[in-house]
Each structure stands twice: as structure tokens, then as C-alpha cells.
Write a protein that holds these residues in place. Structure first.
Motif, PDB file in Angstrom:
ATOM      1  N   VAL A 112       0.795  -1.002   0.042  1.00  0.00           N
ATOM      2  CA  VAL A 112       0.137  -0.017  -0.112  1.00  0.00           C
ATOM      3  C   VAL A 112       0.945   1.171   0.069  1.00  0.00           C
ATOM      4  O   VAL A 112       1.881   1.263   0.744  1.00  0.00           O
ATOM      5  N   HIS A 142       0.401   5.336   0.421  1.00  0.00           N
ATOM      6  CA  HIS A 142      -0.301   6.641   0.395  1.00  0.00           C
ATOM      7  C   HIS A 142       0.497   7.734  -0.140  1.00  0.00           C
ATOM      8  O   HIS A 142       1.666   7.947   0.370  1.00  0.00           O
ATOM      9  N   HIS A 175      -6.206   5.559   1.802  1.00  0.00           N
ATOM     10  CA  HIS A 175      -5.584   4.222   1.372  1.00  0.00           C
ATOM     11  C   HIS A 175      -5.041   3.343   2.300  1.00  0.00           C
ATOM     12  O   HIS A 175      -5.172   2.122   2.619  1.00  0.00           O
ATOM     13  N   GLU A 197      -2.621  -2.575  -3.457  1.00  0.00           N
ATOM     14  CA  GLU A 197      -3.818  -1.447  -3.208  1.00  0.00           C
ATOM     15  C   GLU A 197      -3.532  -0.657  -4.166  1.00  0.00           C
ATOM     16  O   GLU A 197      -2.698   0.096  -4.469  1.00  0.00           O
ATOM     17  N   ALA A 198      -4.917  -0.552  -4.891  1.00  0.00           N
ATOM     18  CA  ALA A 198      -5.080   0.506  -6.050  1.00  0.00           C
ATOM     19  C   ALA A 198      -4.526   0.129  -7.326  1.00  0.00           C
ATOM     20  O   ALA A 198      -5.249   0.092  -8.524  1.00  0.00           O
ATOM     21  N   ARG A 228     -11.316   0.785  -4.084  1.00  0.00           N
ATOM     22  CA  ARG A 228     -12.489   1.327  -3.491  1.00  0.00           C
ATOM     23  C   ARG A 228     -13.472   1.295  -4.382  1.00  0.00           C
ATOM     24  O   ARG A 228     -13.141   0.797  -5.760  1.00  0.00           O
TER      25      ARG A 228
END
Length: 388
Positions: free
Chosen positions: A11, A13, A19, A107-108, A141
Motif C-alpha cells: 500500500v 499513500h 488508502h 492496493e489500488a 475502493r
């Protein structure tokens, strides 16, 4: 004895902490479910994230060069160079080898964090060369940022089709579906799994109660909101009790200035560990429309006034806020219209409204992510290297 399944969770951010907060909730739920979790972070440290009982690899931090995410800078604000990037990349790859995971979660990426391709593409190459190859998932998300640059959506599709087994959409399809903000969702429908919204657990009873709770998320871009809230409090009846939470990233000089200017009915905090509990006891929440804050608001059943973050062409928060407003769950104040007088007027309007009835949205996304991963691992417990 069966060994624990290992998860490698990346992850990054760059501006706020949304996040990181969502990923931390998911990582903790995975650990509760029995996974051995290593969280790899690449942003500035935030106390409490990830949880202290998780394995944590902290890469040399980078942040967004500006509100438009147009570049990367180190903690001092200096642009990062190739040597810095190579050091991060090598540390990330070594951490993957040490973990030897069964599952890798990005993540993302590839739906976001394109700035991190310098280290994530080498990681994907290393994953593809592994035998057995771990399950590869992306953690998203529910509402994606609109992409206006030609070819970006196609690039995302290509990466998902080439490297990812699973697309974890942390949302309730009754509220938002992936195809509404990603044009090629149908092409990857067999990989998509909706987890529900990743909300925190039901909050404890609040130790303090406030009429108006103003929060700025991570605080990196919330200075205007906190300043307007402070002045709005002076324009409304002094019997109203206000709580302003600036976020951990607000510069200390700005925090000190706000603290010295706060009237007696305003309580100023940099961070509140019991934020979710405070929401459950507040009459009104005033905040940006980030994913985690909105999840906390829905869980608490709190009335809200949302000021969506739109700098740098961001659209995700505006989309979320508009949907909540249409459902009668929130008022919306455009970011460009924030003045103390306008904010005071909108706060007064929202306080006069009846408390909204919250819809039955699925808020158990963290625990359900763990269940979905176990199910997918059972489908294909051994995945041979694609490069073999």
C-alpha cells in the motif's frame, strides 16, 4: 500442522491516509482470519497504521509532489531521483522474497498509483517467475477516479488481464458498481469480487458528545476546511459545541495558529483514536467525502455535510457525495465555495434536518475479503509460474 497462508500487502499513500487506513483494516481482518500478513508501506509514517501486531516493512517514504499527484517527493519535499527509486525497488523485491507469500495484494494498482510503476512492474515480473506463483489481487475502493488521458483505461485492462487473478472491489454493488467508473469492467467480470464496504466495527459509546464534528482526514489538504470551520463556529450560537480534527499531516505552525484562534466552544485535536465513536455521538459531521470517512459516517448513522476533494481533477469524492446526497444521506458543499459564512449557513441547515435513515449497505468488507481470498485459494491452491 497446516502452516499459515502468507499475504504480502503493498500500500502506497501519497497525500491523505485513506488508502493506508482501509488497507490496514483489511490487513487486520486477514490476521484475525488466520493469515500471516506482511504489510509493505511506502508513505510517511502514521501512528497506528498498520496495526502494531502485523509484520510491517516500511520503504523509504515518498509523497505526492503536489495536490495533482504530478510527481514524487521524499519526506523533505525534494524530488526523488533514480538512485532513491532503485533503493526502494530492491528493498521491495527483497521483502517479497523473504515473505514467500501465497497471496500478493496491490492496493489500488493498476487502477491507480501509476507513479509507482518503477517498483511495481519489477515486482510483477518477479511474481510471474515464481513457482508456485502466488495469487495476485488488486484492492480497490468502490468508485474510481475518472481517467481522461487516452489509453489509460486500456493500460489498466491489459495489466489486469496479464497479471491479476482477482479484483477485490471494496463496495456494495447496490451503491456503486465497477462498470460505472471503469469502462472495461465487463472484460474482467470473471475476476471481480465485491467485498462490501470496509467500515470499522460498530463504535463504542462516545466519551464526549459534540454538536458539530469537523474532520480533515490525513490533514495534508484540509487546512482550508479546518480554518473555515473555526470561523464558522464564531458565527453560530456559542451553545453549539464543536470538535475540529485536523489530521496528522497538518503542519505544526498551522495547528498552533488554529489552536490560538479557537473560541471556547471549539475543541481542536490533531487526531482522535476514537473518531468513529465521536461520530456516533455527534449531531453533524462536516468532512471531505473520502471512502473511509463516509464508511464511518454510515456505520455511526450520523448526519453529514460533505465537501468533496476536487484538486488536480479528482472526481471520486464528488461522485460519492452526489450519490449520498441523492439518497438523502448528506448535504454537499463544493470545495470552491467554502467560506465561513457559507459553511455556517449549511451547518445550520443540516442541524435543522431530521436524522437520516441509513440504507442497509454491506459494511463488512474487511472480514469478507479474507473469506473471498480463502475461497479463491481453494480453487487453485498451486499456480505454476507463467514464465515456466
Amino acid at each position: 500442522m497446516t502452516r499459515q497462508l502468507r499475504v504480502f500487502f503493498y500500500v502506497q499513500h501519497l497525500l491523505g491516509i485513506g488508502h493506508l487506513a482501509r488497507a490496514s483494516r483489511i490487513a487486520s481482518a486477514l490476521a484475525v482470519d488466520g493469515f500471516d500478513v506482511t504489510v509493505v508501506t511506502g508513505g510517511t509514517p502514521v501512528p497506528g497504521f498498520p496495526a502494531s501486531d502485523l509484520k510491517h516493512v516500511a520503504l523509504p517514504p515518498v509523497v505526492a509532489g503536489d495536490k495533482g499527484f504530478s510527481g514524487l517527493a521524499d519526506e523533505t519535499g525534494q524530488p526523488v531521483d533514480d538512485e532513491f527509486k532503485e533503493r526502494r525497488r530492491d528493498m521491495l523485491l527483497d521483502s517479497f522474497r523473504t515473505c514467500d507469500p501465497d497471496v500478493v495484494i496491490f492496493e489500488a494498482f493498476p487502477f491507480g498509483r501509476r507513479q509507482m510503476r518503477f517498483e511495481l512492474m519489477p515486482l510483477l515480473d518477479l511474481i510471474e517467475a515464481s513457482n508456485p506463483r502466488p495469487l495476485v489481487a488488486t484492492s480497490l475502493r468502490d468508485i474510481l477516479q475518472e481517467r481522461n488521458k487516452p489509453g489509460r483505461a486500456e493500460e489498466m485492462l491489459e495489466l489486469v488481464q496479464a497479471h491479476f487473478d482477482l479484483v477485490l472491489v471494496h463496495g456494495d454493488p447496490a451503491f456503486a458498481r465497477l462498470e460505472e467508473t471503469f469502462p472495461y469492467a465487463r472484460e474482467i467480470a470473471d475476476k471481480v469480487a465485491y467485498t462490501g464496504l470496509v467500515a470499522g466495527s460498530a463504535p463504542a459509546l462516545p466519551r464526549e458528545r459534540f454538536d458539530v464534528l469537523v474532520s480533515a482526514g490525513g490533514g495534508a489538504v484540509g487546512k482550508e476546511l479546518i480554518g473555515a470551520g473555526l470561523e464558522a463556529a464564531k458565527l453560530l450560537p456559542q451553545e453549539l459545541k464543536w470538535c475540529l480534527v485536523t489530521g496528522p499531516n497538518l503542519p505544526q505552525a498551522d495547528y498552533d495558529a488554529f489552536e490560538s484562534a479557537a473560541p471556547g466552544n471549539v475543541n481542536l485535536f490533531r487526531f482522535r483514536q476514537d473518531f468513529a465513536s465521536l461520530l456516533s455521538g455527534a449531531r453533524l459531521s462536516v468532512s471531505q467525502a473520502g471512502y473511509n470517512t463516509v464508511c464511518d459516517i454510515i456505520r455511526a448513522g450520523c448526519a453529514s455535510l460533505l465537501i468533496p476533494f476536487t484538486a488536480g481533477g479528482e472526481t471520486e469524492q464528488s461522485t460519492r457525495a452526489a450519490r449520498l446526497e441523492k439518497l438523502g444521506l448528506a448535504g454537499v458543499l463544493p470545495e470552491n465555495d467554502i467560506t465561513p459564512a457559507r459553511l455556517a449557513r449549511d451547518v445550520e441547515t443540516q442541524l435543522a434536518r431530521a436524522k437520516p435513515a441509513m440504507p442497509p449497505l454491506d459494511l463488512e468488507g474487511a472480514a469478507q475479503t479474507a473469506a473471498i481470498l480463502r475461497e479463491w485459494l481453494l480453487k487453485a491452491p498451486v499456480r505454476p509460474s507463467r514464465s515456466a
